[in-house]
Design a protein around this motif. Structure first.
Motif, short mmCIF file in Angstrom:
data_model
loop_
_atom_site.label_atom_id
_atom_site.label_comp_id
_atom_site.label_asym_id
_atom_site.label_seq_id
_atom_site.Cartn_x
_atom_site.Cartn_y
_atom_site.Cartn_z
N ASP A 15 1.96 -9.16 7.07
CA ASP A 15 2.23 -8.19 8.13
C ASP A 15 2.41 -6.79 7.54
O ASP A 15 2.04 -5.80 8.16
N TYR A 16 2.97 -6.75 6.37
CA TYR A 16 3.20 -5.49 5.65
C TYR A 16 2.97 -5.77 4.17
O TYR A 16 3.37 -6.81 3.66
N CYS A 17 2.33 -4.82 3.50
CA CYS A 17 2.12 -4.99 2.07
C CYS A 17 2.08 -3.60 1.42
O CYS A 17 1.54 -2.66 2.00
N GLU A 18 2.67 -3.50 0.25
CA GLU A 18 2.62 -2.26 -0.51
C GLU A 18 2.42 -2.58 -1.98
O GLU A 18 2.80 -3.65 -2.46
N ILE A 19 1.79 -1.64 -2.66
CA ILE A 19 1.57 -1.76 -4.10
C ILE A 19 2.10 -0.50 -4.74
O ILE A 19 1.78 0.61 -4.31
N ARG A 20 2.92 -0.67 -5.76
CA ARG A 20 3.39 0.45 -6.56
C ARG A 20 2.80 0.26 -7.95
O ARG A 20 2.98 -0.79 -8.56
N PHE A 21 2.10 1.27 -8.41
CA PHE A 21 1.39 1.20 -9.68
C PHE A 21 1.86 2.34 -10.57
O PHE A 21 2.07 3.45 -10.10
N GLU A 22 2.01 2.06 -11.85
CA GLU A 22 2.53 3.05 -12.78
C GLU A 22 1.74 3.02 -14.08
O GLU A 22 1.38 1.95 -14.56
N GLU A 23 1.49 4.20 -14.62
CA GLU A 23 0.89 4.33 -15.94
C GLU A 23 1.83 5.15 -16.81
O GLU A 23 2.40 6.13 -16.33
N PHE A 62 2.51 -7.18 -11.96
CA PHE A 62 1.29 -7.30 -12.74
C PHE A 62 1.28 -6.23 -13.82
O PHE A 62 1.89 -5.18 -13.68
N ASP A 63 0.60 -6.55 -14.92
CA ASP A 63 0.49 -5.58 -16.00
C ASP A 63 -0.96 -5.32 -16.38
O ASP A 63 -1.24 -4.71 -17.40
N ALA A 64 -1.88 -5.78 -15.54
CA ALA A 64 -3.29 -5.50 -15.73
C ALA A 64 -3.96 -5.45 -14.36
O ALA A 64 -3.72 -6.32 -13.52
N LEU A 65 -4.78 -4.45 -14.14
CA LEU A 65 -5.44 -4.31 -12.85
C LEU A 65 -6.36 -5.48 -12.54
O LEU A 65 -6.61 -5.78 -11.38
#
Length: 132
Positions: A15-23, A62-65
């Motif tokens: 219903d809801y999804c978010e992705i937080r990505f960091e480099e 996750f630590d790899a795309l």
């Protein structure tokens, strides 16, 4: 990068999804006692997926795309397993595509290697000097 993150969100079953990505840029120094052992620099990347289905939350890191689609699926599946009611989220502004940069009083990327090594050496001396 953003297109890849957006595509993964579009495939979400939640219903809801978010992705937080960091480099991050990294520099690491290693000591063994008083002896300098190693130094490495590099980039690391990773993130977290949060999903909500029927009021239940699931997350995956996750630590790899290359793992992104699988981790979105895992977060959605976990949310579906615990969700029992309905998803209700507070109204608020969307932070879609926010690109947040760290504010630093001094950007470490501009500090030369020798200065970084000298600082770590001083810290190492302090640590070893405090041992009984």
């Amino acid at each position: 990068m953003r297109d890849r993150l957006r595509d993964a969100l579009r495939r979400s079953a939640a219903d809801y999804c978010e992705i937080r990505f960091e480099e991050e840029d990294t520099t690491e120094f290693g000591y063994r006692g008083r002896e300098f052992d190693s130094a490495t620099t590099g980039k690391v990347a990773g993130g977290i997926v949060r999903a909500c289905t029927r009021g239940g939350w699931g997350l995956a890191t996750f630590d790899a795309l290359r793992d992104l689609d699988r981790k979105v699926g895992e977060a959605c599946q976990a949310a579906a397993l615990v969700g029992r009611a309905s998803t209700q989220l507070a109204d608020g502004p969307m932070a879609a595509d926010a690109d947040v940069r760290a504010t630093m009083t001094r950007d470490f990327r501009g500090v030369c290697f020798d200065d970084k090594l000298a600082l770590v050496r001083r810290y190492n001396d302090i640590i070893l000097g405090s041992a009984p």
